[in-house]
Design a protein around this motif. Structure first.
Motif, PDB file in Angstrom:
ATOM      1  N   ILE A  34      49.505  -0.077  -9.490  1.00 43.64           N
ATOM      2  CA  ILE A  34      48.836   1.170  -9.856  1.00 43.64           C
ATOM      3  C   ILE A  34      48.061   1.667  -8.644  1.00 43.64           C
ATOM      4  O   ILE A  34      47.250   0.932  -8.075  1.00 43.64           O
ATOM      5  N   VAL A  35      48.322   2.907  -8.226  1.00 44.74           N
ATOM      6  CA  VAL A  35      47.597   3.470  -7.078  1.00 44.74           C
ATOM      7  C   VAL A  35      47.016   4.831  -7.452  1.00 44.74           C
ATOM      8  O   VAL A  35      47.504   5.512  -8.347  1.00 44.74           O
ATOM      9  N   ASN A  36      45.956   5.179  -6.757  1.00 39.85           N
ATOM     10  CA  ASN A  36      45.322   6.511  -6.879  1.00 39.85           C
ATOM     11  C   ASN A  36      44.867   6.826  -8.298  1.00 39.85           C
ATOM     12  O   ASN A  36      44.853   7.986  -8.710  1.00 39.85           O
ATOM     13  N   GLN A  37      44.479   5.793  -9.070  1.00 40.23           N
ATOM     14  CA  GLN A  37      44.046   6.049 -10.443  1.00 40.23           C
ATOM     15  C   GLN A  37      42.652   6.681 -10.453  1.00 40.23           C
ATOM     16  O   GLN A  37      41.867   6.510  -9.523  1.00 40.23           O
ATOM     17  N   ASN A  38      42.347   7.421 -11.527  1.00 40.72           N
ATOM     18  CA  ASN A  38      41.023   8.007 -11.713  1.00 40.72           C
ATOM     19  C   ASN A  38      40.491   7.602 -13.085  1.00 40.72           C
ATOM     20  O   ASN A  38      41.063   6.736 -13.760  1.00 40.72           O
ATOM     21  N   TRP A  39      39.425   8.230 -13.535  1.00 36.40           N
ATOM     22  CA  TRP A  39      38.794   7.831 -14.785  1.00 36.40           C
ATOM     23  C   TRP A  39      39.714   8.011 -15.989  1.00 36.40           C
ATOM     24  O   TRP A  39      39.597   7.302 -16.993  1.00 36.40           O
TER      25      TRP A  39
ATOM     26  N   HIS B  94      45.217  -0.862  -7.267  1.00 33.86           N
ATOM     27  CA  HIS B  94      44.801  -0.735  -5.874  1.00 33.86           C
ATOM     28  C   HIS B  94      43.862   0.439  -5.607  1.00 33.86           C
ATOM     29  O   HIS B  94      43.216   0.479  -4.553  1.00 33.86           O
ATOM     30  N   GLY B  95      43.808   1.395  -6.513  1.00 32.27           N
ATOM     31  CA  GLY B  95      43.029   2.592  -6.219  1.00 32.27           C
ATOM     32  C   GLY B  95      43.656   3.344  -5.059  1.00 32.27           C
ATOM     33  O   GLY B  95      44.875   3.475  -4.953  1.00 32.27           O
ATOM     34  N   SER B  96      42.819   3.802  -4.145  1.00 29.25           N
ATOM     35  CA  SER B  96      43.324   4.518  -2.966  1.00 29.25           C
ATOM     36  C   SER B  96      43.414   3.611  -1.741  1.00 29.25           C
ATOM     37  O   SER B  96      43.668   4.085  -0.627  1.00 29.25           O
ATOM     38  N   ASP B  97      43.222   2.309  -1.936  1.00 34.12           N
ATOM     39  CA  ASP B  97      43.243   1.348  -0.833  1.00 34.12           C
ATOM     40  C   ASP B  97      44.680   0.914  -0.563  1.00 34.12           C
ATOM     41  O   ASP B  97      45.185  -0.029  -1.185  1.00 34.12           O
ATOM     42  N   MET B  98      45.332   1.586   0.348  1.00 31.88           N
ATOM     43  CA  MET B  98      46.724   1.266   0.633  1.00 31.88           C
ATOM     44  C   MET B  98      46.873  -0.075   1.350  1.00 31.88           C
ATOM     45  O   MET B  98      47.920  -0.712   1.280  1.00 31.88           O
TER      46      MET B  98
ATOM     47  N   LYS C 173      49.527  -5.618   1.077  1.00 30.54           N
ATOM     48  CA  LYS C 173      49.558  -7.075   0.954  1.00 30.54           C
ATOM     49  C   LYS C 173      50.760  -7.526   0.138  1.00 30.54           C
ATOM     50  O   LYS C 173      51.161  -8.688   0.201  1.00 30.54           O
ATOM     51  N   HIS C 174      51.324  -6.603  -0.620  1.00 36.43           N
ATOM     52  CA  HIS C 174      52.464  -6.918  -1.471  1.00 36.43           C
ATOM     53  C   HIS C 174      53.752  -6.281  -0.970  1.00 36.43           C
ATOM     54  O   HIS C 174      54.819  -6.897  -1.047  1.00 36.43           O
TER      55      HIS C 174
ATOM     56  N   PRO D  56      56.970   4.714   1.330  1.00 35.53           N
ATOM     57  CA  PRO D  56      56.881   6.111   1.767  1.00 35.53           C
ATOM     58  C   PRO D  56      55.589   6.363   2.543  1.00 35.53           C
ATOM     59  O   PRO D  56      54.603   5.628   2.409  1.00 35.53           O
ATOM     60  N   LYS D  57      55.602   7.408   3.328  1.00 34.59           N
ATOM     61  CA  LYS D  57      54.439   7.747   4.151  1.00 34.59           C
ATOM     62  C   LYS D  57      53.195   7.996   3.314  1.00 34.59           C
ATOM     63  O   LYS D  57      52.075   7.702   3.744  1.00 34.59           O
ATOM     64  N   ARG D  58      53.365   8.538   2.100  1.00 31.00           N
ATOM     65  CA  ARG D  58      52.205   8.863   1.260  1.00 31.00           C
ATOM     66  C   ARG D  58      51.432   7.599   0.869  1.00 31.00           C
ATOM     67  O   ARG D  58      50.297   7.671   0.431  1.00 31.00           O
ATOM     68  N   TYR D  59      52.058   6.429   1.010  1.00 34.96           N
ATOM     69  CA  TYR D  59      51.384   5.158   0.705  1.00 34.96           C
ATOM     70  C   TYR D  59      51.142   4.339   1.972  1.00 34.96           C
ATOM     71  O   TYR D  59      51.131   3.112   1.939  1.00 34.96           O
TER      72      TYR D  59
END
Length: 319
Positions: A233-238, A262-266, A271-272, A279-282
């Protein structure tokens, strides 16, 4: 590889060089970036064959195990697969590490899902799902990560429910999953998923009912003959917290251990999955590749092939 976590002769620099060389060699051995299904057993690299052996696949007893599985299915008679040839049964065995009872439960779960969701298979025209590619909601990478996984990427934040229905997302996911289950490398290694939740809003959550959550987990975890090795899970919000409450009850303990947030911490994601395979966005090196490119592959490369025949036997239509 346990040496990954140790220094060699207490020399960090020597270790780093060694790890770089071995990792690079393994990466170069994987298929290049191309929209092509690797459906031949001959395309399985030697290091993945060794992993298959570690998972319980024994070349000397493979045919015997498949025959035992076939007999087990006939004896239990709880589901009637539309095929029972060696090649078809093998992917269920690979998905459950060659454990016959577990493979049988998966087989029954798969056909139960099909029976309850006929509209995702019967008379579905995969080539008519091009609008999902145009919307960039989901795709599968035309390359593999450093472990041999293809990466299934969802970008729910850009999903417009008034243009693309939940059912179409499921249909597109199933097309990708069924195609992936034809690849011996993917049968052995499984795949990984990335749920990009950037810009996820309440208008999305309103369409994600508990039944939708249950179907999504069924596709990615319990009811398809291809393993999901990890969900990221990336870039999640509330808003994610509200949505996750629906998904969490359907995750078994093993899958919860393979769920990473992971939030926004690429760097956490890296690490995985190494940046060379993202992709570049990650924080990776690749461009985005549209879902429509896989549809083009189906049209251009698979017309009249065994792949099309396999898909048509499942109910899909290719005009």
């Amino acid at each position: 590889m346990h040496s990954t976590y140790m220094y060699i002769h207490n020399n960090k620099k020597v270790y780093q060089i060694f790890h770089y060389l071995t990792s690079s060699t393994r990466t170069r051995a994987m298929p290049a970036v191309e929209h092509k299904l690797n459906v031949s057993e001959e395309e399985v690299p030697e290091h993945i064959r060794r992993i298959a052996n570690e998972q319980g696949e024994c070349p000397k007893t493979k045919k015997q195990t498949i025959e035992q599985f076939r007999s087990y299915i006939l004896e239990r008679n709880e589901c009637q697969p539309h095929r029972n040839d060696d090649q078809y049964l093998e992917k269920f065995l690979r998905a459950r590490y060659w454990k016959i009872e577990n493979s049988y439960r998966l087989l029954c779960s798969y056909y139960k899902f099909r029976e309850h969701n006929k509209g995702y298979y019967e008379k579905v025209r995969p080539l008519d799902l091009r609008h999902l590619g145009d919307s960039d909601i989901l795709t599968v990478t035309p390359y593999r990560d450093q472990h041999g996984h293809r990466i299934l990427i969802y970008r729910f934040g850009i999903w417009r429910p008034n243009r693309v229905t939940v059912d179409d997302i499921f249909r597109a996911t199933i097309v990708l999953q069924e195609l992936g289950s034809l690849e011996p490398i993917s049968q052995i290694m499984g795949g990984v998923g990335i749920f990009d939740l950037k810009d996820l809003g309440l208008e999305h959550i309103l369409h994600l009912s508990p039944s939708v959550a249950q179907k999504m987990i069924a596709l990615l975890v319990t009811s398809m003959p291809i393993r999901t090795s990890a969900l990221h899970i990336v870039n999640q919000n509330w808003v994610f917290n509200a949505g996750f409450k629906m998904f969490k009850p359907f995750l078994n303990s093993a899958m919860r251990e393979r769920l990473y947030i992971h939030g926004s911490d690429m760097r956490s994601l890296h690490k995985h999955i190494a940046p060379e395979h993202l992709p570049k966005r990650y924080g990776g090196l690749h461009d985005d590749y549209s879902y429509t490119l896989w549809l083009d592959m189906l049209k251009d490369q698979c017309t009249g092939s065994s792949v099309q025949k396999d898909m048509e036997q499942l109910g899909f239509i290719f005009d």
